[in-house]
Design an enzyme around this catalytic site. Structure first.
Site, PDB file in Angstrom:
ATOM      1  N   GLU A 149       4.978  -3.878   5.031  1.00  0.00           N
ATOM      2  CA  GLU A 149       5.002  -5.299   4.699  1.00  0.00           C
ATOM      3  C   GLU A 149       5.877  -5.532   3.458  1.00  0.00           C
ATOM      4  O   GLU A 149       5.647  -4.901   2.423  1.00  0.00           O
ATOM      5  CB  GLU A 149       3.580  -5.791   4.433  1.00  0.00           C
ATOM      6  CG  GLU A 149       2.639  -5.606   5.628  1.00  0.00           C
ATOM      7  CD  GLU A 149       1.173  -5.647   5.232  1.00  0.00           C
ATOM      8  OE1 GLU A 149       0.861  -6.147   4.134  1.00  0.00           O
ATOM      9  OE2 GLU A 149       0.336  -5.170   6.018  1.00  0.00           O
TER      10      GLU A 149
ATOM     11  N   LEU B 278       2.027  -8.161   9.475  1.00  0.00           N
ATOM     12  CA  LEU B 278       0.987  -7.871   8.493  1.00  0.00           C
ATOM     13  C   LEU B 278      -0.211  -7.260   9.219  1.00  0.00           C
ATOM     14  O   LEU B 278      -1.153  -7.945   9.605  1.00  0.00           O
ATOM     15  CB  LEU B 278       0.582  -9.165   7.770  1.00  0.00           C
ATOM     16  CG  LEU B 278      -0.166  -9.021   6.447  1.00  0.00           C
ATOM     17  CD1 LEU B 278       0.040 -10.260   5.588  1.00  0.00           C
ATOM     18  CD2 LEU B 278      -1.653  -8.790   6.682  1.00  0.00           C
TER      19      LEU B 278
ATOM     20  N   GLU C 225      -1.962  -3.272   9.109  1.00  0.00           N
ATOM     21  CA  GLU C 225      -1.893  -1.861   8.719  1.00  0.00           C
ATOM     22  C   GLU C 225      -2.126  -0.930   9.909  1.00  0.00           C
ATOM     23  O   GLU C 225      -1.574   0.176   9.957  1.00  0.00           O
ATOM     24  CB  GLU C 225      -2.906  -1.567   7.610  1.00  0.00           C
ATOM     25  CG  GLU C 225      -2.523  -2.119   6.254  1.00  0.00           C
ATOM     26  CD  GLU C 225      -2.703  -3.629   6.141  1.00  0.00           C
ATOM     27  OE1 GLU C 225      -1.988  -4.265   5.338  1.00  0.00           O
ATOM     28  OE2 GLU C 225      -3.567  -4.178   6.881  1.00  0.00           O
TER      29      GLU C 225
ATOM     30  N   GLN D 164       0.518  -1.454   1.647  1.00  0.00           N
ATOM     31  CA  GLN D 164       0.832  -2.207   0.433  1.00  0.00           C
ATOM     32  C   GLN D 164      -0.147  -1.950  -0.710  1.00  0.00           C
ATOM     33  O   GLN D 164       0.259  -1.908  -1.870  1.00  0.00           O
ATOM     34  CB  GLN D 164       0.878  -3.697   0.769  1.00  0.00           C
ATOM     35  CG  GLN D 164       1.632  -4.523  -0.233  1.00  0.00           C
ATOM     36  CD  GLN D 164       1.951  -5.898   0.327  1.00  0.00           C
ATOM     37  OE1 GLN D 164       1.111  -6.787   0.330  1.00  0.00           O
ATOM     38  NE2 GLN D 164       3.174  -6.068   0.813  1.00  0.00           N
TER      39      GLN D 164
ATOM     40  N   HIS E   8      -6.474  -5.222  -5.283  1.00  0.00           N
ATOM     41  CA  HIS E   8      -5.223  -4.744  -5.855  1.00  0.00           C
ATOM     42  C   HIS E   8      -5.471  -3.688  -6.926  1.00  0.00           C
ATOM     43  O   HIS E   8      -4.532  -3.262  -7.601  1.00  0.00           O
ATOM     44  CB  HIS E   8      -4.434  -5.922  -6.439  1.00  0.00           C
ATOM     45  CG  HIS E   8      -4.168  -6.993  -5.425  1.00  0.00           C
ATOM     46  ND1 HIS E   8      -4.913  -8.143  -5.353  1.00  0.00           N
ATOM     47  CD2 HIS E   8      -3.271  -7.073  -4.430  1.00  0.00           C
ATOM     48  CE1 HIS E   8      -4.472  -8.890  -4.356  1.00  0.00           C
ATOM     49  NE2 HIS E   8      -3.473  -8.266  -3.784  1.00  0.00           N
TER      50      HIS E   8
END
Length: 755
Positions: free
Chosen positions: A445, A474, A476, A498, A547
């Protein structure tokens, strides 16, 4: 079709349904009273209007009978502990038509009811025996040519059937990936191991068609076709109307797939060779000529239950069982055989009994063959490692012209640049790797024009063009399915996930599929890849849990997976060289964890000191698997074991500890997290007076637990030790994240406790 008789014994609730199904065939043939036609030329249709000739019909019937008698054999010999698998193909024997109408060089990803398909595909090459090979697999014999006795799988290296275990749709993404790879090879100039017009064949059940892995594969196939990109995958949904004991609503599969845009739907009657053959042929030819994803809805049934342990009479009525058994495709094949004059009653029953004898004799023979008897034998194909060959490949530097083309000039070569930080060095290493391996592909991505969220892949698409560096949808699961497909076709995939938190959405593509293939194929098939993942915590001003994920446990317990985590740029380049060599030489699946918080870090102690920037290692250098880096290796007062973000953290804490406590501190960067180098850890621990294990992961199931185990088992269990780890919680947003992650002060505090 002639009505099917049932013996009175068959009506008893406790009667063995396998015996009834077996008896039904014999009684049907004996009592058949239909009209017999004169047998026609072998090349003429077996019945008027059929697209199947006489020879083809006889061979398909023989394949169906082999599949059936393997099932019956398994039910009998399982109770004698001579075979170990009873999920059968009975009712699905019509999938032999798919095998006949495809090529042995069309990669096939099959679900477990594929006995008919396999028996028929064995005809494609001379000298192969579907009965003995299957019997060896049923018996878990070391001589099983598919898996070496590790599982009952349908697989064959020469027949391009990649072994699957008990698949529930997890093989559909990699089947699509293989189809896309067939076409991608032409665009990058890669020579395929199969003909250029091959297709990928993938079978599954109607219940599995509802699984998330299946739906994501169908969506990605349509997404690809929508953009006019070739994706020659033949998805074969073998619809028997039930998943173990849960019935599929009538008409569901047809209604769900008939009108899907860019997924071309075909129906075929898998219960009737005369009717179904031309229907299957149409679907196969459509897929091969149009290069579009094709959905073949193959009507089947399921007789004898889900497996030998499934006593259907406990949850289905006798009347329903009778109706299911009446739809047995072998009865329709018997009717065709008799009415077309291909067989007499006597010759058909003789073939039936001869096939039974052949299957039982093969099973008894297989039972006498050796089985796996040691842990070493079991694990042999799981994680092959040839250090000298890997070292030579990692250090190979005979691609300087391609390097110059990728970087632009001698002056721009990374080793001629000043020391740089981690993100830059990873990007330079990727340029190097892609120049070294023309068959490598980088995708994920946002990795192309944007260069990734953190610009790590910036410039790669410009240097290597969109056929080798490209964005995906998008998803995985599909990213990792594509990676497996490219690997199947001899390419070197470098997929990017990502964020580590996103990997968990698709974990089974590595755990259940990519990393298991060498094991279940006895190292005949491999899925070489290097999966790059932006990982770990401490990212400032951004993200929260998704994240800043440091859950490495999900990776570390995948058998055979190599996991590495560099903390600095030069190590990052050398580790990447070694991982790609591991993939190329030994077929290994590798996870390359890139610490996000260190991507742009330039300084170590004070702002502007530039001490976390390093010179790019020249080609010809690499890092052996398992080799750690030791800072201040003569220091024994305190040894800190860590990795990733923990390395600069430990070095900063060490300066404070030395000033405050007067200790000399050694910092050990493990670099490789799976497999952990237990001997290296034990050797570093032996001379330590005190030990700190610094692991930013969670207290439970973190890397630190493995480090401590290696220390204790290595004989240093009595050495005073403290563990500095993250809390058992998700990572919150903003500054609160530092409340759950260990910091410099926590390392210093642990040292004070040891004092």
């Amino acid at each position: 079709m002639t009505a099917i008789p049932y013996s009175l014994t068959g009506r008893h609730k406790g009667f063995n349904r396998a015996e009834i199904v077996d008896q039904n065939f014999t009684e049907f043939v004996q009592l058949w009273q239909g009209e017999v036609h004169e047998p026609r030329d072998d090349h003429a249709p077996v019945l008027p209007g059929s697209g199947l000739d006489g020879r083809g019909f006889r061979e398909l019937l023989e394949s169906q009978l082999i599949s059936r008698h393997l099932d019956l054999m398994a039910r009998v010999l399982r109770v004698q502990n001579k075979v170990f698998y009873t999920i059968g193909s009975s009712g699905h024997e019509g999938n032999a038509m798919v095998a006949r109408l495809t090529r042995h060089t069309d990669p096939a990803f099959l679900h477990y009811r594929s006995g008919g398909f396999m028996a028929e595909r064995f005809r494609k090459l001379p000298g192969m025996d579907p009965v003995m090979d299957s019997a060896l697999s049923f018996a878990a014999s070391m001589e099983d040519p598919a898996s070496g006795g590790r599982h009952k799988v349908w697989g064959s290296k020469p027949l391009w059937v990649l072994p699957q275990t008990s698949t529930i749709a997890s093989h559909l993404p990699k089947a699509l990936g293989t189809a896309v790879a067939i076409e991608q090879a032409r665009r990058i100039g890669h020579k395929l191991p199969i003909p250029d017009d091959s297709i990928a064949v993938c079978s599954f059940g109607d219940a599995s068609s509802n699984h998330a892995s299946a739906q994501t594969a169908f969506n990605a196939a349509a997404w690809t076709a929508y953009q006019k990109l070739p994706a020659p995958v033949l998805y074969v949904c073998e619809d028997n109307g039930i998943g173990i004991s849960v019935k599929t609503p009538n008409g569901w599969v047809a209604n769900n797939f008939r009108h899907r845009a860019d997924l071309d739907y075909f129906y075929a009657d898998g219960l009737d060779l005369a009717n179904g053959y031309a229907q299957v042929q149409e679907a196969v030819e459509h897929c091969r000529t149009t290069r579009r994803p094709t959905f073949l809805h193959l009507r089947t049934t399921r007789v004898m239950g889900h497996a030998g342990t499934d006593f259907e009479i406990e949850w289905r009525s006798v009347e329903e069982l009778f109706a299911v058994e009446a739809s047995d495709p072998l009865l329709r094949s018997a009717e065709i055989a008799l009415s077309s004059g291909q067989y007499t009653r006597e010759s058909l029953l003789a073939l039936y009994e001869a096939t039974r004898k052949r299957c039982f004799e093969a099973a008894e023979d297989a039972d006498r063959r050796p089985r796996l008897s040691s842990l070493e034998q079991v694990m042999k194909p799981l994680a092959p490692y040839t250090p000298s060959a890997v070292k030579a490949e990692a250090e190979r530097s005979d691609y300087q012209e391609r390097r110059l083309a990728a970087f632009g000039s001698e002056e721009k070569l990374p080793e001629n640049q000043p020391p740089r930080h981690l993100a830059i060095q990873i990007g330079q290493a990727l340029h190097d790797i892609m120049a070294k391996y023309p068959e490598s592909l980088l995708f994920g991505e946002d990795v192309a024009q944007k260069g990734g969220v953190y610009t790590v892949t910036k410039g790669l698409q410009k240097a290597f063009k969109g056929s080798r560096v490209f964005n995906t949808l998008l998803d995985e699961t599909i990213i990792l399915g594509l990676a497996q497909g490219y690997a199947n076709m001899g390419m070197l995939p470098l997929p990017e996930i990502q964020y580590l938190a996103y990997f968990h959405n698709a974990c089974d593509q590595i755990r259940g599929e990519a990393a298991s293939l060498q094991f279940f194929s006895n190292d005949q098939y491999r899925n070489p890849m290097v999966m790059r993942v932006a990982s770990l915590g401490y990212q400032k001003g951004f993200g929260g849990h998704f994240h800043n994920d440091n859950s490495i446990a999900a990776l570390r317990d995948i058998p055979g997976l190599v996991v590495g985590c560099p903390s600095r740029g030069d190590d990052a380049a050398n580790m990447l060289r070694t991982m790609t060599a591991l993939a190329k030489v030994d077929g290994r699946v590798c996870a390359y964890l890139e610490p996000i918080a260190l991507y742009m870090t330039k300084d170590l102690y004070e702002p502007g000191d530039g001490q976390w920037q390093f010179a790019y290692p020249a080609t010809g250098e690499a890092m052996p698997l398992g080799e750690g880096r030791v800072y201040n290796d003569e220091a024994n007062d305190l040894v800190v074991f860590t990795f990733g973000n923990g390395v600069p953290m430990a070095l900063r804490a060490a300066r404070t500890i030395e000033a405050e406590l007067g200790w000399k501190v050694r910092v050990v960067d493990l670099r490789w997290l799976a497999p952990l180098n237990d001997n290296f850890i034990a050797a570093q621990a032996k001379s330590a007076r005190r030990i700190i294990v610094l692991d930013e992961g969670r207290r439970s199931a973190g890397v630190g637990e493995g480090i401590i185990t290696a220390i204790v088992e290595g004989g240093s269990g009595a050495t005073p030790l403290e563990r500095v780890v993250g809390a058992d919680t998700y990572t919150p947003l903003a500054g609160a994240a530092l409340l759950v992650l260990p910091g410099d002060a926590d390392v210093v505090a642990a040292a004070r406790k040891l004092a």
